[in-house]
Write a protein that holds these residues in place. Structure first.
Motif, short mmCIF file in Angstrom:
data_model
loop_
_atom_site.label_atom_id
_atom_site.label_comp_id
_atom_site.label_asym_id
_atom_site.label_seq_id
_atom_site.Cartn_x
_atom_site.Cartn_y
_atom_site.Cartn_z
N ILE A 167 -0.27 -23.90 -6.17
CA ILE A 167 -1.24 -22.80 -6.07
C ILE A 167 -0.65 -21.65 -5.24
CG2 ILE A 167 -3.34 -24.15 -6.42
CD1 ILE A 167 -3.62 -24.26 -3.36
N GLY A 168 0.69 -21.59 -5.14
CA GLY A 168 1.32 -20.50 -4.40
C GLY A 168 1.93 -20.97 -3.09
N ASN A 169 2.45 -20.01 -2.32
CA ASN A 169 3.10 -20.36 -1.06
C ASN A 169 2.30 -19.77 0.09
OD1 ASN A 169 4.95 -19.76 1.29
ND2 ASN A 169 6.30 -21.00 0.02
N PHE A 170 1.83 -20.65 0.98
CA PHE A 170 0.97 -20.21 2.07
C PHE A 170 1.64 -19.15 2.94
CE2 PHE A 170 -0.39 -20.74 6.56
CZ PHE A 170 -1.68 -20.27 6.44
N TRP A 171 2.93 -19.39 3.26
CA TRP A 171 3.61 -18.48 4.18
C TRP A 171 3.73 -17.09 3.58
CZ3 TRP A 171 2.82 -20.83 8.27
CH2 TRP A 171 3.03 -22.20 8.41
N SER A 172 4.08 -17.04 2.30
CA SER A 172 4.25 -15.72 1.71
C SER A 172 2.89 -15.01 1.59
CB SER A 172 4.98 -15.81 0.38
OG SER A 172 4.13 -15.55 -0.69
N ASP A 173 1.83 -15.75 1.25
CA ASP A 173 0.50 -15.12 1.19
C ASP A 173 0.08 -14.59 2.55
OD1 ASP A 173 0.29 -15.66 -1.48
OD2 ASP A 173 -0.86 -17.50 -1.23
N LEU A 174 0.37 -15.40 3.58
CA LEU A 174 0.00 -15.01 4.94
C LEU A 174 0.75 -13.75 5.38
CD1 LEU A 174 -1.47 -16.22 7.61
CD2 LEU A 174 0.82 -16.97 8.21
N VAL A 175 2.07 -13.81 5.25
CA VAL A 175 2.90 -12.72 5.74
C VAL A 175 2.66 -11.44 4.94
CG1 VAL A 175 5.28 -11.95 6.02
CG2 VAL A 175 4.65 -14.27 6.69
N ARG A 176 2.52 -11.59 3.60
CA ARG A 176 2.30 -10.39 2.78
C ARG A 176 0.95 -9.75 3.09
NH1 ARG A 176 5.75 -9.24 -1.13
NH2 ARG A 176 4.34 -8.35 -2.66
N SER A 177 -0.07 -10.57 3.34
CA SER A 177 -1.39 -10.01 3.68
C SER A 177 -1.29 -9.16 4.93
CB SER A 177 -2.42 -11.12 3.93
OG SER A 177 -2.55 -11.93 2.81
N ILE A 178 -0.54 -9.66 5.92
CA ILE A 178 -0.45 -8.92 7.18
C ILE A 178 0.40 -7.67 7.03
CG2 ILE A 178 0.45 -9.00 9.54
CD1 ILE A 178 -0.40 -11.92 9.63
N ILE A 179 1.62 -7.86 6.50
CA ILE A 179 2.58 -6.75 6.53
C ILE A 179 2.26 -5.68 5.50
CG2 ILE A 179 5.01 -6.15 6.17
CD1 ILE A 179 5.76 -8.64 7.63
N HIS A 180 1.81 -6.08 4.32
CA HIS A 180 1.60 -5.07 3.27
C HIS A 180 0.19 -4.51 3.24
CE1 HIS A 180 5.48 -5.49 1.19
NE2 HIS A 180 5.42 -6.73 1.64
N ILE A 181 -0.79 -5.24 3.81
CA ILE A 181 -2.16 -4.77 3.69
C ILE A 181 -2.76 -4.46 5.06
CG2 ILE A 181 -4.49 -5.32 2.88
CD1 ILE A 181 -3.09 -7.23 0.85
N LEU A 182 -2.87 -5.48 5.92
CA LEU A 182 -3.64 -5.29 7.16
C LEU A 182 -2.98 -4.31 8.13
CD1 LEU A 182 -4.72 -9.00 7.67
CD2 LEU A 182 -6.18 -7.11 6.99
N MET A 183 -1.63 -4.43 8.27
CA MET A 183 -1.00 -3.59 9.28
C MET A 183 -0.98 -2.11 8.94
SD MET A 183 1.81 -4.85 11.95
CE MET A 183 3.13 -4.64 10.91
N PRO A 184 -0.57 -1.73 7.73
CA PRO A 184 -0.60 -0.29 7.42
C PRO A 184 -2.00 0.29 7.56
CG PRO A 184 0.54 -1.51 5.69
CD PRO A 184 -0.02 -2.52 6.63
N LEU A 185 -3.01 -0.43 7.07
CA LEU A 185 -4.38 0.08 7.18
C LEU A 185 -4.79 0.23 8.64
CD1 LEU A 185 -6.29 -1.93 4.42
CD2 LEU A 185 -5.81 0.50 4.43
N SER A 186 -4.39 -0.75 9.48
CA SER A 186 -4.76 -0.70 10.90
C SER A 186 -4.13 0.49 11.61
CB SER A 186 -4.34 -1.97 11.63
OG SER A 186 -4.93 -3.07 11.04
N VAL A 187 -2.87 0.78 11.27
CA VAL A 187 -2.22 1.91 11.92
C VAL A 187 -2.96 3.20 11.57
CG1 VAL A 187 -0.12 3.31 11.97
CG2 VAL A 187 0.05 0.82 12.04
N ILE A 188 -3.29 3.37 10.29
CA ILE A 188 -4.01 4.59 9.88
C ILE A 188 -5.35 4.69 10.61
CG2 ILE A 188 -5.09 5.78 7.93
CD1 ILE A 188 -3.01 4.37 6.14
N LEU A 189 -6.10 3.58 10.59
CA LEU A 189 -7.43 3.61 11.21
C LEU A 189 -7.32 3.85 12.72
CD1 LEU A 189 -10.47 3.32 10.87
CD2 LEU A 189 -10.23 0.87 11.15
N SER A 190 -6.34 3.20 13.37
CA SER A 190 -6.18 3.39 14.83
C SER A 190 -6.01 4.86 15.16
CB SER A 190 -4.94 2.67 15.34
OG SER A 190 -5.05 1.30 15.16
N LEU A 191 -5.16 5.54 14.40
CA LEU A 191 -4.88 6.94 14.70
C LEU A 191 -6.12 7.81 14.45
CD1 LEU A 191 -1.23 7.18 13.42
CD2 LEU A 191 -2.05 6.90 15.76
#
Lengths: 567, 189
Positions: A167-191
């Motif tokens: 059903i996929g790879n947990f590590w890649s789902d975890l890391v991709r969610s953070i680096i490609h989705i959550l972090m860029p959005l957080s930087v924009i919102l923080s500013l």
């Protein structure tokens, strides 16, 4: 309500749906592509992470391996965060020399943040050092949200794939969610937030001389400081909700202006709404995603209207023009109510007004939205996987009614899936009701109540509804920083998170193994008005049958008392 | 065991990324581009920190515009311990405190105080009151300072913030900056 109130509501929903659609499309891209692909700087960061950890992100995991990785990761998170709080007095970045957190409070906070609940028994500015806030809580805000998204993606893969073990790879789902989705959005919102006045610094608390000096204040007049914006943005985006300060987004340094309020409000529902579109794109039928979104929204609007009506009515016992107790002047009634409904519909739990001071029915709406199992948009990932479980139950019930084999998106729904689904549906109500019963029947539970009478019962019911569904908001009058509540609510949060995530992964594994059945004339369609309304009915019936007796003892009685002016 | 070691490694990496790199990156840009906001929108007068335009203060003297009641402890408007009153809608204490405040306002003025002046804010640090809440205090302040009512009205108007972008939020008056300006006028005289 005046024209401005309606205009603000309309603007909010137009922005939410537009941004949700595009984000949903982007997230589908992130999860469908191989590990290590995407925009360049993010891709480099991702690959570096795998390399340093010595992991192969391309291994396909079975549901058991996936769960094992998830639990291992959560265990490490637990130990790290607990230790960090217990040792903050000897660690750096503690300019106010705050003490180590007590064992029961540290346990509660740790479970609370690893389970994406962010229930807060402590007061942020008086308890946690900058290091604990940053390296402890901010990190968990990211990873606990990413874990929820990973489980959802695994479930969607289970639906799409056929005759497959993985059903996929947990590590890649975890890391991709953070680096490609959550972090860029957080930087924009923080500013965006900093531009409005949300603070972001590492200064010690600033002393000041007020215009009027009163005796009681002479001891210390200080302004609490800290790296606030970076934490507030991810607390909103990841449906975490744990504030930097005690009063969360009421605090002018967390939520300084109506624009920051709009941005934070959008962030609460943005990813949960976006994921409905992501689901549609991933199963290659946008209508399936829209069905989920419409079912969620129709329940959402019912409670939004109820809460708005309740809060705009006068409280007959008070002879005030509007119910401003616990609300901020700059937001007014409409933004406060919209927030209270959004934050509990999603499993966010941040607040911009004090829910304890809402009118009885204004407080009932948030309570019910949590009790429905946090599926009305819900937490990032967890909301939609909860709703998909409800969809499985719906096709099952529909199948029984017309005597056909229940199918969902080409997969037969059988005994194993139903067993897991019923577990998912039964556990949270069990935790909420047993917990409440336990608390009201012992002194340790009753002595923390702040408002006497039926409202006191509401405080306890709200606390367990919040913990037992991983929301995290509170009727904050209840003094929950006692050993009894720290341990009881901690246990509730733990069960509510993992007892649900693991059966969901089991369903994902079992669905992935099945053959794809082609659509025939006998297939019950899972889009359209009929299915959507049936799904809404199932969610409401399961939720309301369980909780109406308890609600009748709390907010409903209080509403009647208020109308008739009785004490 | 293999899972735990992998978990530990990746957790530490993600912790560095999201718990150190990300907040420092945001702090860096924030301090550079929005320096005053990132540091708390501090108001200084003659080098002395008088507070923040975002954090309210308590005013009891008649010459000042009064802020909303605040439920922070041990004293109102304690910016190190934000808190609401958490009084429930049917709690008799809520009614008592509202009635007590109403009396206090009406001794000084015949105009009815607006709702937010009688109720504690969620944060206990609300820096604002509504234009109506300021209006009902104008007469008292003007009398106490020996200023013309029209002049005080004008100053109130200049400290009134309209809805952001024309529709967001509510119109508000910043009590601290308003009182600071009134003090300045007296000093100029």
């Amino acid at each position: 309500m005046n024209g401005f109130d309606f205009a603000q509501l309309a603007l909010y929903f137009v922005l939410l749906l537009t941004l949700g659609y595009f984000l949903g499309k982007y997230m589908a891209f992130v999860y469908q592509k191989e590990a290590g692909s995407g925009f360049l700087p993010l891709r480099l960061m991702e690959n570096l992470t795998y390399k340093c950890a010595g992991l192969n992100p391309h291994v396909d995991m079975t549901w058991i391996e996936y769960s094992r990785s998830l639990m291992g990761f959560s265990l490490v998170s637990f130990i790290f965060l607990y230790a960090l709080q217990r040792m903050q007095n000897i660690l750096p970045l503690n300019p106010e020399h705050l003490q180590a957190v007590s064992p029961d409070s540290a346990f509660n906070t740790t479970v609370s943040f690893i389970s994406n609940t962010n229930w807060q028994g402590y007061s942020g500015e008086a308890t946690l050092s900058y290091l604990s806030q940053m390296l402890g809580l901010t990190v968990q805000n990211f990873v606990s949200a990413a874990v929820g998204m990973a489980v959802l993606v695994a479930l969607i893969r289970g639906i799409i794939r056929h005759q497959s073990d993985g059903i996929g790879n947990f590590w890649s789902d975890l890391v991709r969610s953070i680096i490609h989705i959550l972090m860029p959005l957080s930087v924009i919102l923080s500013l965006l937030l900093i531009s409005q006045g949300t603070i972001q610094n590492f200064s010690p608390y600033i002393e000041y001389k007020p215009l009027e000096v009163h005796n009681a204040q002479e001891v210390s007049q200080k302004l609490a400081m800290g790296p606030v914006a970076s934490q507030v943005s991810i607390k909103q985006l990841g449906t975490n909700g744990g504030g930097f300060f005690n009063v969360n987004s009421c605090h002018p340094y967390e939520n300084p202006s109506p624009i920051s309020n709009l941005c934070e409000l959008l962030a609460i529902l943005l990813i949960p709404v976006g994921l409905c579109f992501t689901f549609g794109f991933m199963v290659n039928n946008l209508k399936e995603g829209l069905t989920m979104l419409i079912a969620m929204s129709s329940i959402f609007f019912v409670f939004l209207i109820l809460a708005l009506w309740a809060e705009f009515c006068q409280n007959p016992t008070l002879s005030l023009a509007s119910n401003m107790e616990g609300k901020e002047t700059r937001f007014g009634i409409v933004n406060s109510v919209l927030w209270s409904v959004c934050t509990t519909a999603a499993s966010n739990g941040s607040v911009n007004c004090m829910h304890d001071s809402l009118t009885p029915l204004g407080g009932l709406a948030p309570m019910v939205l949590m009790q429905l199992g946090e599926v009305i948009y819900g937490g990032v990932g967890s909301g939609l996987y909860g709703m998909l479980v409800f969809a499985l139950v719906t096709v099952f019930v529909a199948g029984l009614m017309v005597g056909r084999t229940p199918e969902y998106l080409g997969k037969k729904v059988e005994a194993f899936e139903m067993k897991m689904s019923s577990m998912i549906l039964l556990v949270p109500p069990f935790v909420v009701l047993i917990g409440t019963a336990l608390a009201v029947s012992c002194d340790a539970g009753r002595s923390s109540v702040f408002n006497s009478g039926v409202h006191g019962f509401s405080e306890i019911l709200y606390a367990f509804s919040s913990a037992g569904n991983n929301n995290g908001s509170a009727f904050a009058g209840l003094n929950a920083n006692t050993p009894f509540y720290n341990y009881a609510l901690g246990t509730a949060m733990f069960i509510a998170r993992y007892w649900l995530a693991l059966p969901v992964l089991a369903i994902a594994g079992s669905l992935a193994k099945k053959k794809q059945i082609p659509v025939s004339s006998g297939t019950i369609p899972t889009t359209g008005i009929l299915f959507t309304s049936f799904l809404v009915c199932i969610v409401l019936i399961v939720g309301s049958l369980t909780f109406i007796p308890a609600l009748a003892l709390g907010p409903i009685v209080e509403h009647l008392q208020m109308i008739y002016g009785a004490k | 065991m293999k899972h735990l070691i992998a978990s530990l490694k990746i957790f530490l990496l993600l912790a560095i990324l999201t718990g150190i790199v990300y907040p420092l990156f945001v702090t860096g840009i924030g301090q550079l581009v929005f320096n005053s906001q990132a540091n708390g929108s501090i108001i200084k007068e003659n080098g002395l920190v008088r507070g923040s335009s975002l954090i309210g203060q308590e005013f009891r003297q008649s010459k000042y515009f009064w802020s909303r009641p605040s439920a922070t402890s041990p004293a109102p408007y304690n910016a190190c311990a934000s808190s609401g009153s958490n009084l429930g809608p049917t709690n008799p204490k809520l009614k008592e405190s509202i009635e007590a405040l109403r009396t206090k306002f009406q001794i000084d003025s015949s105009i009815k105080p607006s709702s937010e002046l009688l109720t504690a804010s969620g944060s206990g640090l609300d820096p604002h009151i509504s234009p109506a809440g300021a209006h009902c205090q104008v007469e008292r302040v003007a009398q106490n300072r020996g200023l013309a009512k029209e002049l005080v009205e004008k100053i109130v108007l200049s400290h009134t913030q309209t809805r952001q972008l024309g529709i967001l939020g509510e119109p508000v008056v910043n009590v601290l900056t308003l009182n600071l300006e009134l003090d300045r006028i007296r000093a100029d005289k």
